[in-house]
Write an enzyme that holds these catalytic residues in place. Structure first.
Site, PDB file in Angstrom:
ATOM      1  N   ARG A  92       0.717  -1.197  -0.022  1.00 26.78           N
ATOM      2  CA  ARG A  92       0.077  -0.023  -0.173  1.00 26.78           C
ATOM      3  C   ARG A  92       0.791   1.270   0.052  1.00 26.78           C
ATOM      4  O   ARG A  92       1.501   1.482   0.916  1.00 26.78           O
ATOM      5  CB  ARG A  92      -0.838  -0.103   1.262  1.00 26.78           C
ATOM      6  CG  ARG A  92      -1.954   0.884   1.330  1.00 26.78           C
ATOM      7  CD  ARG A  92      -2.673   0.953   2.921  1.00 26.78           C
ATOM      8  NE  ARG A  92      -1.715   1.812   3.493  1.00 26.78           N
ATOM      9  CZ  ARG A  92      -1.613   1.394   4.897  1.00 26.78           C
ATOM     10  NH1 ARG A  92      -2.064   0.578   5.453  1.00 26.78           N
ATOM     11  NH2 ARG A  92      -0.915   2.174   5.672  1.00 26.78           N
TER      12      ARG A  92
ATOM     13  N   HIS B 102      -3.476   4.229   4.963  1.00 25.26           N
ATOM     14  CA  HIS B 102      -4.776   3.195   5.120  1.00 25.26           C
ATOM     15  C   HIS B 102      -5.969   3.939   4.510  1.00 25.26           C
ATOM     16  O   HIS B 102      -6.681   3.378   3.798  1.00 25.26           O
ATOM     17  CB  HIS B 102      -4.696   2.829   6.444  1.00 25.26           C
ATOM     18  CG  HIS B 102      -6.051   2.036   6.765  1.00 25.26           C
ATOM     19  ND1 HIS B 102      -6.186   0.730   6.214  1.00 25.26           N
ATOM     20  CD2 HIS B 102      -6.942   2.575   7.351  1.00 25.26           C
ATOM     21  CE1 HIS B 102      -7.413   0.316   6.559  1.00 25.26           C
ATOM     22  NE2 HIS B 102      -7.723   1.302   7.188  1.00 25.26           N
TER      23      HIS B 102
ATOM     24  N   TYR C 159       4.368   5.325  11.175  1.00 24.52           N
ATOM     25  CA  TYR C 159       4.625   3.847  11.493  1.00 24.52           C
ATOM     26  C   TYR C 159       5.479   3.143  10.472  1.00 24.52           C
ATOM     27  O   TYR C 159       5.979   1.984  10.407  1.00 24.52           O
ATOM     28  CB  TYR C 159       3.539   2.994  11.800  1.00 24.52           C
ATOM     29  CG  TYR C 159       2.339   3.182  10.715  1.00 24.52           C
ATOM     30  CD1 TYR C 159       2.492   2.270   9.509  1.00 24.52           C
ATOM     31  CD2 TYR C 159       1.423   4.025  10.962  1.00 24.52           C
ATOM     32  CE1 TYR C 159       1.522   2.590   8.549  1.00 24.52           C
ATOM     33  CE2 TYR C 159       0.523   3.975   9.810  1.00 24.52           C
ATOM     34  CZ  TYR C 159       0.564   3.293   8.867  1.00 24.52           C
ATOM     35  OH  TYR C 159      -0.641   3.198   7.691  1.00 24.52           O
TER      36      TYR C 159
END
Lengths: 379, 484
Positions: A274, A278, A287
């Site tokens: 990805r 998100h 992160y």
């Protein structure tokens, strides 16, 4: 230090595969098109594909990415409540979507815009969902593409149930259930796989392993590669390069064919990444490291197909320019259509709850209308 | 004819109420296209770029960078008229649903189509209640063309949009307090009034770490005056309360703010560019350099080296040059535009130098061809010129590999950042007498630590390790040079 080079370092259109750290040693990874755009053969998965089909796949990938970019911008401009970007996962979705045939049924998550595209769903019918205007505007039966499911993993149960229905109807079709790596930790998904296995249901579980369940990396979700889990349920698992549209197409076609023939389910792990957040509410820089993203940019699904088409002469600059122009037209149509979407009437919330209206809901609807009529002025 | 549109800060996350404008990416007078990034905004959830919903010319930026803005507040005005003679009447903003416009019903599209209303915030009156109706529908006070927009009330009920709604605790308050504290030195009058307005009879506003801090110090927060936005008590306020009136200026009085410019600015840009372009790997090697130190003493007395400085750095430089000859790939550059790796024919050896102007890295051109004496002379001249602040630009460009001598500061080692465009940098630490195992016994030896950072795009771990090992071997036993 005055003359130091301070130019931008962003690789906008990297040479595919240049210096790409290749995927960690994965002998089982099915790949038909390398990150450098070289066609390679695989003993188990052959793909005979015409030049027209190759150009068509490129067009799918490019247009879906353009749509995605416009939707992200529209969210940033306040026109969408949220957007779940598919950036980087185009090949996994388009390859899987193009493997479906008439009578098959797809069960998406909320990120399957690329599959929606291959099923002929109007992008505006997806945009209306993310604008909060409706729950998704397409006809799931007509498009053989179920409504987006936001509950993680729930659609695997729907797909398995649908597949068992196909089986009982004696139909030679299959269901294709989409899920992400995070969903494999859900109870529903495991239940769905157990049922599918036990009944040899004609369903294919297509897992896009994009490496993160929101912020949780795959290493913290599974002790084994996801495709190996299928063995525990009693059906085959395959890991395919999810950024290779040709391999995804070949593997998904084979799995769907096996399902239609009564060989039961297959679990496909499309190994991808990805590249965006998100959703637009997420900040992936909190992160994961920029270096990781840079590595995956070198495995870009579109760049490698473009390199292949260019190198083989199957498509030239005029083709790519035309696709870009078509993308801009599509984006303009999506922008205009989204911004001009009328707010739905308040009464609509009563209209589609059940296939047939119930007396209780009909009464509530009347009361709602009367209440609003009790105010002065226009609503 | 000008046709002005305003873009109101949308909710870019879910349920956010404000965001801080980190930076503007456009300026007044710029022409912008649809989706061109206008500014970077940081919210409690993420820092994002806001793309323009309009094509046109920027006529006004309504907030400075660094300002925290409520969702729904106009932040930029863009002229979308494009210089055409007449704006068609049917294009009038009403009801077109675009961001930055108020619909006929007073709604402003921000998030899911239901943004804040600028006209009315009350319910429509129920039928048969005329008195209430007259009261609420009255104010149509905002003149159309007036945009003194920073203060456009978001809600009719807000007495003054400039006064931020006070939130009790929470991330927004903490962030606002931090932002305010960082932005302006305490303004006693303003802060006093905002503190009064914000505090009321409720418990004083402070973020949890500050509460804990005050508790540890035994300070009652109700006695502390908050200088943060909305009267929030900052850590500095607690410090000020602890050290009574001596510090009337309040919190940030001890801080000095230095404009970022000149060498500092270049250094920062270069370091950021390097650190985020080249994936750095740093390896360390601790070496017994006793033999090199003895050799240095012997060589210093030789006539060829009279008049030049025979420093430990000289030997490190020589060792690096010899090792680089063996491993030419460490002396290379990544050419992103050309998609090529440039292996340099000559070693232009940079030496990081601390000067009164700041950090500069002059280099010795084609250092590999110099004899030890010539190299010593070149290094001496280079460092003296640098310290005198007289280094010429051409001496600072074209470097291919660098040594940073952190040892002169008595430091053992570090993880150096590559000089942009180069593939390797060697940090040379202090040479110390240390207990060391030498010929099977622990004896005092002269020991130093080398740290090599390299660009992992070009230099793999194996090459970097071999190169560093070679440098180490040469310093451990300078006689090894005969084998190179």
């Amino acid at each position: 230090m005055t003359a130091l080079q301070q130019g931008t370092t962003e690789v906008v259109d990297p040479v595919p595969g240049a210096g790409a750290p290749h995927l960690p040693d994965q002998p089982d990874l099915v790949q038909l098109l390398t990150p450098e755009g070289e066609r390679v053969e695989h003993p188990d998965y052959r793909l005979d594909i015409s030049d027209d089909e190759l150009r068509g796949l490129y067009r799918d990938l490019a247009l879906v990415r353009r749509w995605d970019a416009e939707a992200t911008a529209l969210q940033r401009q306040g026109e969408l409540g949220i957007w779940a970007s598919l950036l980087g996962q185009e090949a996994a979705q388009v390859g899987a979507g193009r493997a479906l045939v008439d009578g098959d049924m797809a069960f998406p998550t909320y990120r399957e815009h690329g599959v929606a595209w291959t099923r002929g769903v109007d992008p505006l019918h997806v945009m209306s969902l993310f604008r909060g205007v409706d729950q998704g505007g397409w006809d799931p039966v007509a498009r053989s593409f179920n409504l987006y499911t936001v509950v993680i993993g729930a659609q695997t149960l729907h797909a398995t149930g649908y597949a068992m229905g196909l089986q009982r109807d004696g139909a030679e079709n299959a269901a294709l259930a989409f899920l992400g790596d995070g969903a494999t930790s859900q109870g529903e998904v495991n239940e769905a796989m157990i049922w599918a296995s036990t009944f040899a249901a004609p369903v294919v579980f297509f897992c896009q392993n994009n490496q993160y369940a929101i912020s949780v990396p795959i290493e913290r979700q599974s002790r084994v590669p996801l495709y190996q889990r299928a063995a525990g349920f009693g059906f085959p698992g395959v890991r395919v390069d999810g950024n290779d549209v040709l391999a995804v197409l070949a593997v998904t076609r084979a799995a769907l064919a096996a399902a239609r023939e009564g060989s039961g389910p297959t679990f496909i792990e499309a190994f991808t990444y990805r590249m965006g957040a998100h959703t637009t509410s997420d900040d992936p820089t909190r992160y994961r490291l920029a270096g990781e993203l840079e590595e995956w940019k070198l495995r870009d699904p579109i760049a490698r197909l473009k390199a292949h088409l260019s190198r083989t002469g199957i498509a030239g600059p005029e083709f790519f320019t035309a696709v870009d122009a078509e993308g801009d037209e599509l984006a303009a149509r999506i922008r205009k259509g989204t911004v001009e979407m009328p707010d739905p009437a308040g009464t609509e919330m009563f209209d589609h709850v059940f296939a047939e209206q119930t007396p209780e809901l009909a009464q509530q609807r009347e009361e709602f209308v009367a209440y609003h009529a009790s105010f002065e002025g226009e609503q | 004819m000008a046709e002005l549109r305003q873009f109101k800060l949308p909710d870019v996350g879910e349920g956010l109420t404000e965001g801080e404008i980190l930076s503007w990416l456009v300026a007044v007078g710029d022409s912008v296209t649809v989706n061109q990034p206008l500014c970077e905004v940081e919210t409690a959830k993420a820092a994002v770029e806001l793309p323009s919903p309009f094509a046109g010319t920027v006529t006004e930026l309504l907030f400075d960078a660094g300002t925290t803005v409520d969702v729904g507040a106009p932040i930029i005005t863009i002229d979308v008229g494009g210089g055409s003679d007449a704006a068609p009447a049917e294009d009038a903003p009403t009801g077109s649903g675009l961001i930055g416009e108020t619909n006929a019903n007073g709604r402003t599209a921000v998030l899911v189509g239901y943004g804040p209303r600028s006209t009315e915030a009350k319910r429509r009156p129920r039928r048969g209640q005329p008195v209430a109706a007259a009261q609420v529908t009255a104010p149509q006070v905002l003149p159309e063309a007036d945009h003194s927009p920073a203060h456009t009330p978001l809600l009719a009920t807000a007495p003054d949009a400039r006064v931020k709604p006070v939130r009790h605790g929470g991330l927004e308050a903490a962030r606002a307090a931090e932002a305010a504290a960082a932005r302006r030195p305490a303004d006693p009058a303003a802060s006093a009034s905002s503190a009064t307005a914000g505090r009321g009879a409720l418990r004083p506003l402070a973020k949890p770490p500050v509460r804990k801090y005050a508790k540890e110090l035994g300070i009652d927060l109700t006695t502390v005056r908050g200088t943060g936005e909305g009267g929030v008590i900052t850590r500095a306020d607690v410090d000020a309360a602890l050290a009574p009136p001596a510090e009337p200026q309040g919190a940030a009085a001890g801080d000095t703010r230095i404009p970022i410019k000149g060498v500092r600015k270049h250094t920062a840009a270069a370091m950021v560019a390097s650190a985020f372009t080249a994936p750095h790997v740093t390896e360390f090697l601790t070496v017994d350099v006793t033999r090199t130190m003895k050799l240095r003493e012997r060589l210093a007395t030789r006539p060829e080296l009279a008049g030049v400085k025979v420093s430990p750095l000289l030997f490190v430089a020589k060792a690096l040059l010899l090792a680089a000859e063996r491993h030419p790939m460490v002396n290379s550059s990544w050419d992103e535009a050309a998609q090529e790796i440039v292996v340099h024919g000559a070693v232009n050896l940079g030496i990081a130098a601390a000067t009164p102007r700041g950090l500069i890295v002059p280099n010795v051109k084609d250092a590999g061809r110099l004899s030890l004496a010539e190299l010593a002379g070149a290094l001496t001249e280079l460092t003296e010129t640098a310290r005198a602040g007289k280094t010429q630009p051409q001496d600072m460009t074209g470097g291919t590999i660098t040594i940073t001598n952190v040892g002169v500061f008595g430091v053992d080692t570090g993880t150096p950042i590559l000089n942009p465009g180069e593939s390797a940098i060697l940090a040379f630490g202090a040479v110390r007498a240390m207990p060391w195992v030498h010929k099977g016994k622990v004896v005092p030896r002269q020991v130093t630590t080398l740290a090599l950072s390299f660009d992992h795009r070009i230099v793999d771990g194996e090459l970097g390790s071999r190169f560093l090992a070679d440098v180490g071997a040469l310093l451990h036993d300078p006689g090894t040079a005969l084998a190179f």
